[in-house]
Design an enzyme around this catalytic site. Structure first.
Site, PDB file in Angstrom:
ATOM      1  N   HIS A 128       0.822  -1.225   0.000  1.00 44.52           N
ATOM      2  CA  HIS A 128       0.000   0.000   0.000  1.00 44.52           C
ATOM      3  C   HIS A 128       0.853   1.271   0.000  1.00 44.52           C
ATOM      4  CE1 HIS A 128      -3.641  -2.251   0.444  1.00 44.52           C
ATOM      5  NE2 HIS A 128      -3.339  -2.727   1.641  1.00 44.52           N
ATOM      6  N   ASP A 165      -2.701 -10.522  -2.598  1.00 46.28           N
ATOM      7  CA  ASP A 165      -3.261 -10.027  -1.339  1.00 46.28           C
ATOM      8  C   ASP A 165      -4.716  -9.628  -1.606  1.00 46.28           C
ATOM      9  OD1 ASP A 165      -2.144  -8.660   1.495  1.00 46.28           O
ATOM     10  OD2 ASP A 165      -3.930  -7.687   0.653  1.00 46.28           O
ATOM     11  N   HIS A 167      -6.382  -7.221  -0.621  1.00 45.00           N
ATOM     12  CA  HIS A 167      -6.549  -5.779  -0.833  1.00 45.00           C
ATOM     13  C   HIS A 167      -5.783  -5.358  -2.091  1.00 45.00           C
ATOM     14  CE1 HIS A 167      -6.915  -6.473   3.576  1.00 45.00           C
ATOM     15  NE2 HIS A 167      -7.956  -5.695   3.420  1.00 45.00           N
ATOM     16  N   ASP A 252      -4.587 -12.923   3.089  1.00 44.85           N
ATOM     17  CA  ASP A 252      -5.841 -12.481   3.695  1.00 44.85           C
ATOM     18  C   ASP A 252      -7.055 -12.753   2.813  1.00 44.85           C
ATOM     19  OD1 ASP A 252      -4.727 -10.608   1.993  1.00 44.85           O
ATOM     20  OD2 ASP A 252      -4.753  -8.957   3.443  1.00 44.85           O
TER      21      ASP A 252
HETATM   22 ZN   LIG Z   1      -4.197  -7.242   2.567  1.00 42.61          ZN
END
Ligand SMILES: [Zn+2]
Length: 320
Positions: A128, A165, A167, A252
């Site tokens: 991120h 991931d 996200h 995740d």
């Molecule tokens: Zn994540």
């Protein structure tokens, strides 16, 4: 007696010293649990051990501005949190550089030919982090720095980053958006933090076509992910023909994860690993480094890391 094989493992005991405070999901127990699971498995004696060292400021500057790097260093010295999600303490600056350095040393070991592929069990995560901003537990963008490091230091032209991931890897995308030499693929739950990663985000300028986003609605499972990997990722990467593949390996998307709602299992991550390894064997001589991103259920993370590393080992031994 088992002989050490062609898969490396990068971990540093200082990774647990990045203290995010009580109740924070990105906690030291994550790497402890995954490490213990690997050590308790039959895989452990087969792994070539890689010792992380701190990434230099120059290496961080492959993707981050010097103002941002200085800002992170000052916030750590003053113990001022970088943002709402990303707490820091005095030692965090060095540990974050050690996290990046774990991925860089893994890249070195692959490029030197000591190993074929590697898993870096690092924290804090990185995907991120943008050129100018920390976000979502991430300080420095480990995988983007590693991609540029391979280009700077080893004359690699084309690198692919595969981000599974749950996200969206918004930071990696920001860094690489206009760069035609590094392919960025992200499959992620949508809608979900950080809100980016729509299918029409495909790059800019010379980089149009080297960003590939596949948003997935909550409730999707391994079969849906495999379908995307086979029908979308595989042809795109074979066409791009990377010389090196980096996995942003968050776990995740596991059904037990508390922060998301995708229904992968450890076996699902093993199957995704197989596909990425197959692609890399065709275009990159099997060269892969995989770096931990998210994954917040200790059980899911441990089981998934073992399943992922098992496939890296199995496939590395097959490639001549
Ligand atoms: Zn994540």
């Amino acid at each position: 007696m088992t002989s050490v094989g062609k898969t490396g493992f990068a971990y540093h005991p200082d990774y647990v010293n990045h203290d995010t405070g009580p109740g924070h999901p990105e906690r030291p127990d994550r790497v402890c649990a995954a490490l213990q699971a690997l050590q308790a498995s039959e895989l452990w004696p087969k792994l070539y051990q890689i010792e992380p060292t701190c990434a230099t400021v120059e290496q961080l500057s492959y993707v981050h501005t010097s103002d941002y790097i200085t800002h992170v260093q000052q916030c750590c010295e003053q113990e001022t949190n970088l943002d709402y999600d990303t707490p820091v303490a005095k030692e965090t600056f060095d540990i974050a550089r050690l996290s990046t350095g774990g991925v860089l040393r893994a890249a070195d070991a692959v490029m030197e030919g000591t190993i074929r592929n590697a898993f870096a069990l690092v924290r804090p995560p990185g995907h991120h982090a943008t050129p100018i901003r920390s976000m979502g537990f991430c300080l420095f963008n480990n995988v983007a720095i590693a991609a540029r490091y391979l280009q700077h230091n080893y004359g690699i032209d084309k690198v692919a980053v595969v981000d599974w991931d749950v996200h969206h890897g918004n930071g990696t995308q920001d860094i690489l958006y206009a760069d035609p030499s590094i392919f960025f693929f992200s499959i992620h739950q949508s809608p979900l933090y950080p809100g980016t990663g729509a299918a029409n985000e495909t790059g800019s300028g010379d980089g149009i076509g080297t960003t590939l986003n596949v948003p997935m609605s909550a409730g999707n499972d391994a079969d849906a992910y495999i379908e995307v990997f086979e029908t979308t990722l595989r042809p795109a990467l074979l066409n791009f023909a990377p010389e090196f593949v980096i996995i942003s390996a968050g776990f995740d998307a596991h059904h037990l994860d508390p922060l998301a709602a995708i229904n992968l299992t450890a076996d699902g991550f093993a199957r995704l690993t197989d596909i990425v390894v197959e692609i890399s064997a065709e275009t990159a001589d099997g060269k892969i480094i995989s770096a931990l991103e998210g994954g917040y259920s200790l059980r899911a993370l441990s089981e998934s890391v073992v399943a992922h590393v098992e496939r890296l080992i199995k496939n590395a031994s097959r490639i001549k």
